[in-house]
Design an enzyme around this catalytic site. Structure first.
Site, mmCIF file in Angstrom:
data_model
loop_
_atom_site.group_PDB
_atom_site.id
_atom_site.type_symbol
_atom_site.label_atom_id
_atom_site.label_comp_id
_atom_site.label_asym_id
_atom_site.label_seq_id
_atom_site.Cartn_x
_atom_site.Cartn_y
_atom_site.Cartn_z
ATOM 1 C CB CYS A 41 36.387 46.045 50.412
ATOM 2 S SG CYS A 41 36.792 44.764 51.610
ATOM 3 C CB CYS A 44 37.588 41.401 49.610
ATOM 4 S SG CYS A 44 36.185 41.675 50.692
ATOM 5 N NE ARG A 48 38.354 38.014 45.461
ATOM 6 C CZ ARG A 48 37.675 38.451 44.429
ATOM 7 N NH1 ARG A 48 38.303 38.791 43.316
ATOM 8 N NH2 ARG A 48 36.373 38.552 44.485
ATOM 9 C CB CYS A 105 40.342 49.170 54.252
ATOM 10 S SG CYS A 105 38.895 49.243 53.196
ATOM 11 C CB CYS A 132 36.981 47.489 54.543
ATOM 12 S SG CYS A 132 38.179 47.403 53.213
#
Length: 179
Positions: A41, A44, A48, A105, A132
């Site tokens: 998502c 995420c 990252r 999100c 999300c």
């Protein structure tokens, strides 16, 4: 204890360890995406990027850890990435713990126009069509955001300890003529 961490921060191996751990987390994220078929998502993708910042911090610190400016640049990047990642993971956990139509999100990452990571590296930073608040994976009763909260908390705690150790004087190195 602080003198130990001061010496550790002056050592290239410690910075490479930071880079290796961040690389392992990035590799895990890629495995989750391509090996297990979990679609990332937007949160995420942001998390990252924070881990990628930790990887860069480790590599910058490994360039010349005894040089003051290089070490402090790496420390600042480490601290920013750790605390930003922690804030993102907590927000991601909030999306999953309190799902509602007004607590969601974005659908597309909002990177600056000068650094569109989702266009430069779409295989890593392009999110999929997933919300999300949707839990896709759990281990020991904890979802991905909870594990990231733990990881970023450890990174942040270690950053604070290493940062405080920078104000500790290094041990003087005495040289003996007779050794």
């Amino acid at each position: 204890m602080l003198s130990y961490f001061k010496e550790l921060s002056l050592n290239r191996t410690a910075w490479l360890l930071l880079a290796f751990v961040a690389f392992a987390l990035e590799a895990s994220a890629i495995y989750f995406q391509y090996g297990m078929g979990l679609v990332p998502c937007v949160m995420c993708v942001y998390e990252r990027l924070a881990i990628f910042g930790l990887l860069i911090a480790g590599l910058v610190g490994a360039i010349s850890p005894r040089f003051f400016l290089t070490r402090w640049l790496a420390l600042l990047l480490w601290g920013f990435s750790a605390f930003k990642g922690l804030a993102l993971a907590i927000k991601h956990h909030d999306y999953q713990a309190n799902p509602s139509p007004w607590n969601q999100c974005e659908f597309k990452p909002e990177f600056p126009q000068t650094m569109p990571f989702d266009q430069w590296f779409p295989s890593i930073f392009a999110p999929g069509p997933v919300n999300c608040s949707e839990k896709q994976w759990e281990m020991f009763g904890l979802g991905m955001p909870e594990w990231l909260i733990l990881a970023f908390s450890i990174f942040a705690l270690m950053f604070v300890i290493v940062l405080l150790s920078q104000f500790k004087r290094a041990k003087p190195q005495y040289r003996s003529v007779f050794r």
